[in-house]
Design an enzyme around this catalytic site. Structure first.
Site, PDB file in Angstrom:
ATOM      1  N   TRP A   1      -3.725  -1.563  -1.314  1.00  0.00           N
ATOM      2  CA  TRP A   1      -3.702  -2.826  -2.065  1.00  0.00           C
ATOM      3  C   TRP A   1      -4.226  -3.846  -1.072  1.00  0.00           C
ATOM      4  O   TRP A   1      -3.561  -4.191  -0.096  1.00  0.00           O
ATOM      5  CB  TRP A   1      -2.293  -3.168  -2.545  1.00  0.00           C
ATOM      6  CG  TRP A   1      -2.272  -4.403  -3.353  1.00  0.00           C
ATOM      7  CD1 TRP A   1      -2.748  -4.578  -4.614  1.00  0.00           C
ATOM      8  CD2 TRP A   1      -1.812  -5.688  -2.938  1.00  0.00           C
ATOM      9  NE1 TRP A   1      -2.612  -5.865  -5.011  1.00  0.00           N
ATOM     10  CE2 TRP A   1      -2.038  -6.583  -4.006  1.00  0.00           C
ATOM     11  CE3 TRP A   1      -1.228  -6.162  -1.791  1.00  0.00           C
ATOM     12  CZ2 TRP A   1      -1.708  -7.916  -3.946  1.00  0.00           C
ATOM     13  CZ3 TRP A   1      -0.886  -7.500  -1.719  1.00  0.00           C
ATOM     14  CH2 TRP A   1      -1.137  -8.361  -2.784  1.00  0.00           C
TER      15      TRP A   1
ATOM     16  N   LYS B   1      -1.718  -5.623 -19.447  1.00  0.00           N
ATOM     17  CA  LYS B   1      -1.439  -6.274 -18.158  1.00  0.00           C
ATOM     18  C   LYS B   1      -2.540  -7.273 -17.805  1.00  0.00           C
ATOM     19  O   LYS B   1      -2.288  -8.303 -17.224  1.00  0.00           O
ATOM     20  CB  LYS B   1      -1.308  -5.225 -17.047  1.00  0.00           C
ATOM     21  CG  LYS B   1      -0.905  -5.813 -15.696  1.00  0.00           C
ATOM     22  CD  LYS B   1       0.392  -6.587 -15.779  1.00  0.00           C
ATOM     23  CE  LYS B   1       0.726  -7.309 -14.496  1.00  0.00           C
ATOM     24  NZ  LYS B   1       1.843  -8.266 -14.640  1.00  0.00           N
TER      25      LYS B   1
ATOM     26  N   GLU C   1       7.800 -12.134 -25.252  1.00  0.00           N
ATOM     27  CA  GLU C   1       6.941 -10.972 -24.960  1.00  0.00           C
ATOM     28  C   GLU C   1       7.756  -9.715 -24.660  1.00  0.00           C
ATOM     29  O   GLU C   1       7.247  -8.611 -24.765  1.00  0.00           O
ATOM     30  CB  GLU C   1       5.983 -11.290 -23.811  1.00  0.00           C
ATOM     31  CG  GLU C   1       6.629 -11.530 -22.461  1.00  0.00           C
ATOM     32  CD  GLU C   1       5.573 -11.741 -21.367  1.00  0.00           C
ATOM     33  OE1 GLU C   1       4.456 -11.240 -21.489  1.00  0.00           O
ATOM     34  OE2 GLU C   1       5.895 -12.439 -20.399  1.00  0.00           O
TER      35      GLU C   1
ATOM     36  N   HIS D   1      12.246 -36.267 -30.938  1.00  0.00           N
ATOM     37  CA  HIS D   1      11.023 -36.537 -31.713  1.00  0.00           C
ATOM     38  C   HIS D   1      10.740 -35.419 -32.710  1.00  0.00           C
ATOM     39  O   HIS D   1       9.600 -35.221 -33.116  1.00  0.00           O
ATOM     40  CB  HIS D   1       9.834 -36.741 -30.765  1.00  0.00           C
ATOM     41  CG  HIS D   1      10.029 -37.880 -29.837  1.00  0.00           C
ATOM     42  ND1 HIS D   1      10.025 -39.202 -30.244  1.00  0.00           N
ATOM     43  CD2 HIS D   1      10.299 -37.901 -28.506  1.00  0.00           C
ATOM     44  CE1 HIS D   1      10.251 -39.989 -29.205  1.00  0.00           C
ATOM     45  NE2 HIS D   1      10.421 -39.233 -28.124  1.00  0.00           N
TER      46      HIS D   1
ATOM     47  N   GLU E   1       8.185 -20.946 -19.697  1.00  0.00           N
ATOM     48  CA  GLU E   1       8.117 -19.577 -19.144  1.00  0.00           C
ATOM     49  C   GLU E   1       9.292 -18.750 -19.643  1.00  0.00           C
ATOM     50  O   GLU E   1       9.133 -17.581 -20.019  1.00  0.00           O
ATOM     51  CB  GLU E   1       8.089 -19.631 -17.625  1.00  0.00           C
ATOM     52  CG  GLU E   1       8.141 -18.280 -16.930  1.00  0.00           C
ATOM     53  CD  GLU E   1       6.982 -17.351 -17.283  1.00  0.00           C
ATOM     54  OE1 GLU E   1       6.001 -17.799 -17.915  1.00  0.00           O
ATOM     55  OE2 GLU E   1       7.063 -16.166 -16.945  1.00  0.00           O
TER      56      GLU E   1
ATOM     57  N   ASN F   1       0.322  -0.601   6.079  1.00  0.00           N
ATOM     58  CA  ASN F   1       0.795  -1.424   4.969  1.00  0.00           C
ATOM     59  C   ASN F   1       1.358  -2.688   5.596  1.00  0.00           C
ATOM     60  O   ASN F   1       2.150  -2.630   6.522  1.00  0.00           O
ATOM     61  CB  ASN F   1       1.887  -0.695   4.179  1.00  0.00           C
ATOM     62  CG  ASN F   1       2.464  -1.583   3.079  1.00  0.00           C
ATOM     63  OD1 ASN F   1       1.763  -2.440   2.551  1.00  0.00           O
ATOM     64  ND2 ASN F   1       3.726  -1.404   2.756  1.00  0.00           N
ATOM     65  N   GLY F   2       0.909  -3.852   5.117  1.00  0.00           N
ATOM     66  CA  GLY F   2       1.456  -5.103   5.658  1.00  0.00           C
ATOM     67  C   GLY F   2       0.344  -6.034   6.103  1.00  0.00           C
ATOM     68  O   GLY F   2      -0.808  -5.903   5.707  1.00  0.00           O
TER      69      GLY F   2
ATOM     70  N   CYS G   1       0.875  -1.174   0.000  1.00  0.00           N
ATOM     71  CA  CYS G   1       0.000   0.000   0.000  1.00  0.00           C
ATOM     72  C   CYS G   1       0.914   1.227   0.000  1.00  0.00           C
ATOM     73  O   CYS G   1       2.093   1.133   0.292  1.00  0.00           O
ATOM     74  CB  CYS G   1      -0.846   0.033   1.261  1.00  0.00           C
ATOM     75  SG  CYS G   1      -1.879  -1.427   1.470  1.00  0.00           S
TER      76      CYS G   1
ATOM     77  N   ARG H   1       1.579   1.494  -5.896  1.00  0.00           N
ATOM     78  CA  ARG H   1       1.690   0.487  -4.832  1.00  0.00           C
ATOM     79  C   ARG H   1       0.336  -0.119  -4.485  1.00  0.00           C
ATOM     80  O   ARG H   1       0.260  -1.088  -3.725  1.00  0.00           O
ATOM     81  CB  ARG H   1       2.305   1.114  -3.577  1.00  0.00           C
ATOM     82  CG  ARG H   1       3.720   1.626  -3.735  1.00  0.00           C
ATOM     83  CD  ARG H   1       4.209   2.334  -2.464  1.00  0.00           C
ATOM     84  NE  ARG H   1       4.264   1.409  -1.351  1.00  0.00           N
ATOM     85  CZ  ARG H   1       5.335   0.636  -1.081  1.00  0.00           C
ATOM     86  NH1 ARG H   1       6.397   0.704  -1.859  1.00  0.00           N
ATOM     87  NH2 ARG H   1       5.342  -0.185  -0.061  1.00  0.00           N
TER      88      ARG H   1
ATOM     89  N   LYS I   1       8.820 -15.281 -21.767  1.00  0.00           N
ATOM     90  CA  LYS I   1       9.433 -14.005 -21.352  1.00  0.00           C
ATOM     91  C   LYS I   1      10.235 -13.387 -22.496  1.00  0.00           C
ATOM     92  O   LYS I   1      10.157 -12.188 -22.747  1.00  0.00           O
ATOM     93  CB  LYS I   1      10.319 -14.245 -20.119  1.00  0.00           C
ATOM     94  CG  LYS I   1       9.531 -14.371 -18.836  1.00  0.00           C
ATOM     95  CD  LYS I   1       9.021 -13.022 -18.401  1.00  0.00           C
ATOM     96  CE  LYS I   1       7.890 -13.027 -17.425  1.00  0.00           C
ATOM     97  NZ  LYS I   1       6.654 -13.625 -17.881  1.00  0.00           N
TER      98      LYS I   1
END
Ligand code: AGP
Length: 618
Positions: A75, A613, A494, A510, A487, A101-102, A2, A27, A491
């Site tokens: 957040w 996003k 993209e 194969h 992955e 925050n936390g 946050c 944040r 990366k």
């Protein structure tokens, strides 16, 4: 994460606080709120949604002038993002305002004690307990009107990670803060002082800052700053000059949000584990809201996700089947409902989504529920559509992920999947207590091991420079190394717009091995030699096969794995780690490699072309 701001000085506090919140909105933007000290009271305003909602409210209903205030952009971790869960939170009398925050791990027990004493709670948040505890301490013997002492006494009762900023209407010229394992900085001005989650909040007013240490309490007035530890002992925090520009400050000094988020991964992993495993090594996922009987009743698990989240699901399959012996399928969400899947009441669907808004995944969730399945969401966004439409949710705690390319959210998805798999194993008795405790100990070591990887990735950046003109890069792996290969390829595609492809190493012979010719870079993820050695030896054979055909081998292997050295043109080493958990470490160099390749090729690391996003269309 946050965003938090506190101010005491000679300017209009609301202007300073809102400016700070704008700079901290990256944040978290689930809700926003402010509190001001006005004529012996607290004037507050808070609204769910982005900061603009609050600013609209303030334009319609202005708050009185004040030179002392605090603010928060949220957040959400506990309690959906609604007006009443927005910070600041007040005590019953409305004389104490707190932003946080936390995660306060023992908030439920504290809340219960307060409710037993007659306190009525307004919100679902963990934060509100602090407002009531501070109100109870303030004015008590030994505290009097010393808000900092009240804060110290409250902090000594809290467990978990937190940054707290608080005001009391009886002390209108002071703002107090405390931190444990969560960021807090002080801005030093002339006749004014600032508190914030990071320097970007006040960099427009001062570049002189104090770094507040862990377990410390800060009191700011317009003329001074006092710092003590939780026991009240005076501290001398380090003073420094901030030479970043405002934009860089929002990125914590990194050139890109993605690099900042890669660097945040140790904490993101640690936060995702926080409070979910007790000292005895038993898992507690009550927040999932699925009963033990419902989970014991499950006879099939289907993981649905897209993109990077799908790769986390592929890793989850290995862990789920190994630890629970429940059959597990992994499906691309966009394919799931069109293949007429076999789903019933005993099917548990695991929907993995960082944003919680991906339309392909949401449609798959709806289809699964129509077919009678129970749906457990793993999401990074509290209150998003997919968690809301699921039967249960386990939130990752990566904090807002701003860069389009997912990094810290992915690592926390892996950790969340391990937790679910272990919990099912614990519940269904397919894993004994000592086996679970062993895995739990290994999970607890992951944050430090990720940090170690991050400290040793410079060779990976150098490698990107040496490969920047290559037309293609191949990635291969076995077992959980195969999703890592996928992955890594995603990366690079993209971010660097480079052709890249991931294969199961066993599939090379194969067909794909026809792609190998002198100089073709192949990244090989090698499993731990201490795990299933047959797996390790087969991958070493694969490296020999491609090396014999001239491939340029980039080998990612465990420190001390001597078997791979003769065949590695470039060797990237990882700390020791159990086979199933290795993706949390092996993925990190691939993230750095792709980000560096994008930078070298002059592309936008945070917002690659053609991407969004959150893909909220099918
Ligand atoms: C990952 O780097 C991409 N941004 C993309 O594949 C992403 O993982 C996918 O769109 C799923 O998003 P979600 O986790 O928000 O559902």
């Amino acid at each position: 994460m946050c965003g938090i701001v506190g101010y005491v000085g000679n300017k209009q506090a609301l202007d300073v606080v809102l400016e700070g919140l704008r700079r901290l909105e990256y944040r978290g933007y689930d809700s926003a709120g402010v509190a001001l000290a006005v004529d012996g009271t607290l004037a507050t305003a808070k609204r769910s949604g982005k900061l603009a909602n609050l600013e609209k409210t303030l334009a319609e209903t202005p708050l009185p002038a004040s030179t002392t205030g605090l603010g928060h952009t949220r957040w959400a971790t506990h309690g959906p993002p609604t007006d009443r869960n927005a910070h600041p939170h007040l005590d019953t009398a409305g004389r104490v305002g707190v932003v946080h925050n936390g995660i306060i791990e023992n908030f439920a027990q504290l809340r219960s004690e307060l409710e037993d004493s007659g306190v009525a709670f307004e919100s679902d948040t963990d934060t509100e307990v602090v407002s009531h505890l501070l109100a109870a301490e303030f004015g008590s013997p030994g505290v009097g009107h010393d808000l900092a002492e009240a804060m110290r006494r409250v902090c000594r009762r809290l467990e978990g990670a937190f940054t707290l900023v608080a005001m009391h209407s009886d002390v209108p010229d002071a703002v107090v803060a405390a931190r444990r394992n969560s960021p807090l900085v002080v801005g030093l001005g002339d006749g004014e002082n600032f508190l914030a989650s990071d320097v970007s909040a006040f960099i427009g007013h001062t570049r002189e800052a104090l770094e507040v240490g862990d377990g410390q309490v800060v009191e700011i007035t317009r003329d001074g700053v006092t710092v003590t530890d939780f026991a009240g002992r005076e501290c001398q925090p380090g003073r420094y000059h901030v030479d970043w520009d405002a934009s860089a400050a929002e990125k914590g000094g990194f050139d890109h949000f993605m690099l900042k988020e890669i660097a945040e991964q140790p904490k993101a992993v640690a936060d995702t584990l926080l409070g979910r495993i007790d000292e005895a090594g038993r898992l507690h996922l009550d927040e999932m809201r699925l009963s033990d009987d419902e989970l014991r009743d499950v006879d099939k698990i289907i993981v649905i996700a897209c993109g990077t989240a799908f790769h986390a699901g592929l890793v989850a399959k290995y862990a789920i089947e190994h630890w629970t012996r429940v059959p597990c399928e992994v499906e691309l969400a966009s394919e799931f409902r069109y293949r007429d899947p076999i789903v019933d009441r005993q099917t548990l669907v695991l929907a993995i989504s960082q944003s919680g808004e991906t339309m392909d995944t949401l449609m798959a969730v709806r289809h699964a529920r129509e077919q009678g399945a129970r749906v457990l969401a793993i999401s990074n966004t509290n209150g998003a559509t997919i968690p809301r439409e699921s039967d249960a949710v386990l939130y990752t705690r990566a904090g807002p992920e701003v860069a389009v390319a997912s990094t810290k959210a992915h690592l926390t998805q892996l950790v969340a999947c391990y937790l679910v798999a272990l919990y099912l194993g614990q519940l269904r008795g397919t894993k004994w207590g000592d086996e679970i405790r062993w895995v739990v100990r290994e999970l607890a070591e992951l944050p430090a091991k990720v940090e170690h990887v991050l400290q040793t990735v410079q060779p990976v950046r150098d490698l990107a420079a040496s490969l920047r003109d290559k037309g293609s890069v191949l990635f291969i792996g076995r077992h959980v190394g195969y999703p890592v290969a996928l992955e890594g390829a995603l990366k690079l595609k993209e971010l660097a717009y480079m052709h890249a492809e991931g294969f199961a190493a066993g599939e090379l012979k194969h067909g794909p091995i026809a792609l190998i010719e002198p100089g073709v870079p192949v990244v090989v993820i090698v499993p731990s030699p201490r795990g299933r050695d047959v797996l390790h030896d087969k991958v070493v054979s694969n490296i020999q096969e491609i090396r014999a055909r001239g491939a340029l081998t980039v080998v990612i292997a465990e420190e001390g794995d001597d078997a791979v050295k003769p065949y590695a043109d470039h060797l990237v080493t990882l700390p020791e780690c159990p086979t199933l958990l290795q993706p949390v470490l092996a993925t990190v160099p691939l993230q750095v490699f792709a980000a560096e390749m994008a930078r070298l090729r002059g592309f936008d690391v945070d917002q690659p072309r053609n991407l969004a996003k959150s893909v909220t269309v099918e």
